[in-house]
Design an enzyme around this catalytic site. Structure first.
Site, PDB file in Angstrom:
ATOM      1  N   ARG A  26       5.628   8.243  -9.897  1.00  0.00           N
ATOM      2  CA  ARG A  26       4.377   7.678  -9.378  1.00  0.00           C
ATOM      3  C   ARG A  26       3.816   8.533  -8.250  1.00  0.00           C
ATOM      4  O   ARG A  26       2.803   9.202  -8.411  1.00  0.00           O
ATOM      5  CB  ARG A  26       4.617   6.235  -8.908  1.00  0.00           C
ATOM      6  CG  ARG A  26       3.331   5.426  -8.680  1.00  0.00           C
ATOM      7  CD  ARG A  26       2.678   5.660  -7.346  1.00  0.00           C
ATOM      8  NE  ARG A  26       3.535   5.324  -6.213  1.00  0.00           N
ATOM      9  CZ  ARG A  26       3.214   5.586  -4.954  1.00  0.00           C
ATOM     10  NH1 ARG A  26       2.069   6.208  -4.656  1.00  0.00           N
ATOM     11  NH2 ARG A  26       4.046   5.278  -3.960  1.00  0.00           N
ATOM     12  N   ASP A  27       4.473   8.571  -7.121  1.00  0.00           N
ATOM     13  CA  ASP A  27       3.955   9.299  -5.970  1.00  0.00           C
ATOM     14  C   ASP A  27       3.946  10.795  -6.220  1.00  0.00           C
ATOM     15  O   ASP A  27       3.089  11.519  -5.694  1.00  0.00           O
ATOM     16  CB  ASP A  27       4.805   8.966  -4.737  1.00  0.00           C
ATOM     17  CG  ASP A  27       4.175   9.431  -3.443  1.00  0.00           C
ATOM     18  OD1 ASP A  27       2.945   9.602  -3.402  1.00  0.00           O
ATOM     19  OD2 ASP A  27       4.907   9.626  -2.463  1.00  0.00           O
ATOM     20  N   HIS A 220      10.239   6.840   4.074  1.00  0.00           N
ATOM     21  CA  HIS A 220       9.513   7.686   3.126  1.00  0.00           C
ATOM     22  C   HIS A 220       8.932   8.872   3.902  1.00  0.00           C
ATOM     23  O   HIS A 220       7.854   8.778   4.480  1.00  0.00           O
ATOM     24  CB  HIS A 220       8.393   6.852   2.483  1.00  0.00           C
ATOM     25  CG  HIS A 220       7.632   7.555   1.409  1.00  0.00           C
ATOM     26  ND1 HIS A 220       7.603   7.097   0.113  1.00  0.00           N
ATOM     27  CD2 HIS A 220       6.850   8.656   1.425  1.00  0.00           C
ATOM     28  CE1 HIS A 220       6.838   7.889  -0.626  1.00  0.00           C
ATOM     29  NE2 HIS A 220       6.362   8.848   0.160  1.00  0.00           N
ATOM     30  N   HIS A 222       7.669  12.866   4.339  1.00  0.00           N
ATOM     31  CA  HIS A 222       7.136  14.075   3.718  1.00  0.00           C
ATOM     32  C   HIS A 222       7.617  15.282   4.530  1.00  0.00           C
ATOM     33  O   HIS A 222       7.901  15.177   5.719  1.00  0.00           O
ATOM     34  CB  HIS A 222       5.612  14.016   3.655  1.00  0.00           C
ATOM     35  CG  HIS A 222       5.108  13.066   2.618  1.00  0.00           C
ATOM     36  ND1 HIS A 222       4.193  13.424   1.658  1.00  0.00           N
ATOM     37  CD2 HIS A 222       5.392  11.752   2.378  1.00  0.00           C
ATOM     38  CE1 HIS A 222       3.938  12.383   0.866  1.00  0.00           C
ATOM     39  NE2 HIS A 222       4.659  11.365   1.294  1.00  0.00           N
ATOM     40  N   CYS A 253      -0.273  13.254  -1.114  1.00  0.00           N
ATOM     41  CA  CYS A 253      -1.152  12.086  -1.048  1.00  0.00           C
ATOM     42  C   CYS A 253      -2.554  12.553  -1.365  1.00  0.00           C
ATOM     43  O   CYS A 253      -3.094  13.417  -0.669  1.00  0.00           O
ATOM     44  CB  CYS A 253      -1.113  11.438   0.336  1.00  0.00           C
ATOM     45  SG  CYS A 253      -2.262  10.044   0.489  1.00  0.00           S
ATOM     46  N   ASN A 262       7.087  15.264  -1.006  1.00  0.00           N
ATOM     47  CA  ASN A 262       8.083  14.307  -0.555  1.00  0.00           C
ATOM     48  C   ASN A 262       9.432  14.992  -0.344  1.00  0.00           C
ATOM     49  O   ASN A 262       9.675  16.102  -0.818  1.00  0.00           O
ATOM     50  CB  ASN A 262       8.266  13.216  -1.618  1.00  0.00           C
ATOM     51  CG  ASN A 262       7.072  12.319  -1.743  1.00  0.00           C
ATOM     52  OD1 ASN A 262       6.780  11.526  -0.859  1.00  0.00           O
ATOM     53  ND2 ASN A 262       6.359  12.425  -2.859  1.00  0.00           N
TER      54      ASN A 262
END
Length: 312
Positions: A26-27, A220, A222, A253, A262
């Site tokens: 997803r991300d 989470h 980055h 993002c 990430n």
């Protein structure tokens, strides 16, 4: 592929076991310039599950006009069948319309995504922080009524490209609001990767003082400034045991251009394996999966561990 192994020196300051919350499908894929075929996305998830990942965020039910890379959410879940359902296969939903689509697809878990700052809330959701919390309230209420597990993402917890430093109290206030809606877990997002170890400790300390303990939190990070792994280990030493990571370091993002990839799942697993922390993950399988996905995307994996173990 022959595998080098880290020398295992158990670190008693870390949890005995860490849950890796995989966000690559997803991300990771939502930030690709092109659209990855649904069949490839479904195969990506299957390979991740075969590598031992128990929690995999599979897709997003955001309006396709905003995130066209994930417009095929229903198709991906249909291809996955039972492997894409249950409380360990969350999907992102922004509103009741997205939740309706997710429920129709038979999901067992959802995630909402808020912001600790006003500017990003406007850019990402076209709403103020207050308005976005109001939008999430019926989503969480209905999701819980349907028996779903619910996660709340909070973006820009450590810094905002438009507003600069974000006061810890401001972050805690937004986190408290999402938990009060009925979320089961929070994910603290360092969306642009500016956080540092001391900042991580200060935020977790403030959240605990507000009644949100580390057992309710995932992190989470980055890796924009190379701090993702250090910040993750700092959070683990403060009692967190859920870490968001993306196989191959995919992601960023789409609404914050300074956000780079990430934390790579392989880099995290190498560090935790060396510290004697259980993850249940097969590093060889993760590396093979990253290499396969890199071929699909037509570029090398940014993961340091993947590069080291494949010579690529």
């Amino acid at each position: 592929m022959s595998r080098a192994l880290p020398q295992v020196e158990p670190d008693p300051s870390l949890p005995r076991r860490v849950t890796v919350y995989e966000v690559g499908p997803r991300d990771g894929l939502q930030n690709e310039s092109g659209v990855v075929p649904a069949a490839v996305k479904a195969e990506f998830v299957r390979r991740l599950l075969a590598a031992g990942l128990e929690t995999v965020e599979t897709t997003s039910f955001v309006d396709p006009r905003w995130v066209p890379q994930l417009a095929d959410a229903e198709e991906v879940l249909a291809l996955l069948g039972d492997a894409g359902r249950g409380p360990r296969r969350p999907v992102l939903v922004p509103n009741l319309r997205g939740l309706d689509r997710a429920l129709a697809a038979g999901v067992g878990a959802v995630a909402i995504f808020g912001s600790a700052t006003e500017t990003f809330a406007r850019r990402n959701l076209n709403r103020s922080v207050e308005e976005s919390v109001g939008m999430f309230a019926p989503v969480v209420e209905r999701a819980r009524a349907e028996g779903l597990w619910v996660r709340g993402y909070v973006s820009m917890c450590f810094g905002d490209p438009w507003e600069g430093p974000v006061p810890v109290a401001q972050v805690v206030d937004v986190c408290r609001r999402l938990m009060d809606l009925g979320c089961d877990q929070l994910s603290l997002g360092d969306t642009i990767g500016v956080g540092t170890v001391g900042h991580v400790h200060r935020l977790l300390e403030a959240l605990a003082a507000a009644g949100i303990g580390p057992e309710q939190v995932g992190v989470h990070f980055h890796d924009t400034y190379g701090q993702a792994l250090a910040n993750t280990l700092a959070a683990l030493r403060d009692g967190v045991s859920v870490v968001d990571a993306s196989t191959g370091g995919l992601g960023g993002c789409p609404f914050a251009k300074s956000a780079t990839g990430n934390l790579a799942t392989e880099d995290l697993v190498w560090a935790l394996d060396g510290a004697g922390v259980e993850t249940g993950l097969d590093l060889d399988a993760l590396v093979a999966t990253s290499s396969w996905m890199a071929e699909q995307l037509g570029r090398p994996s940014p993961s340091r561990v993947v590069t080291a173990l494949t010579g690529g």
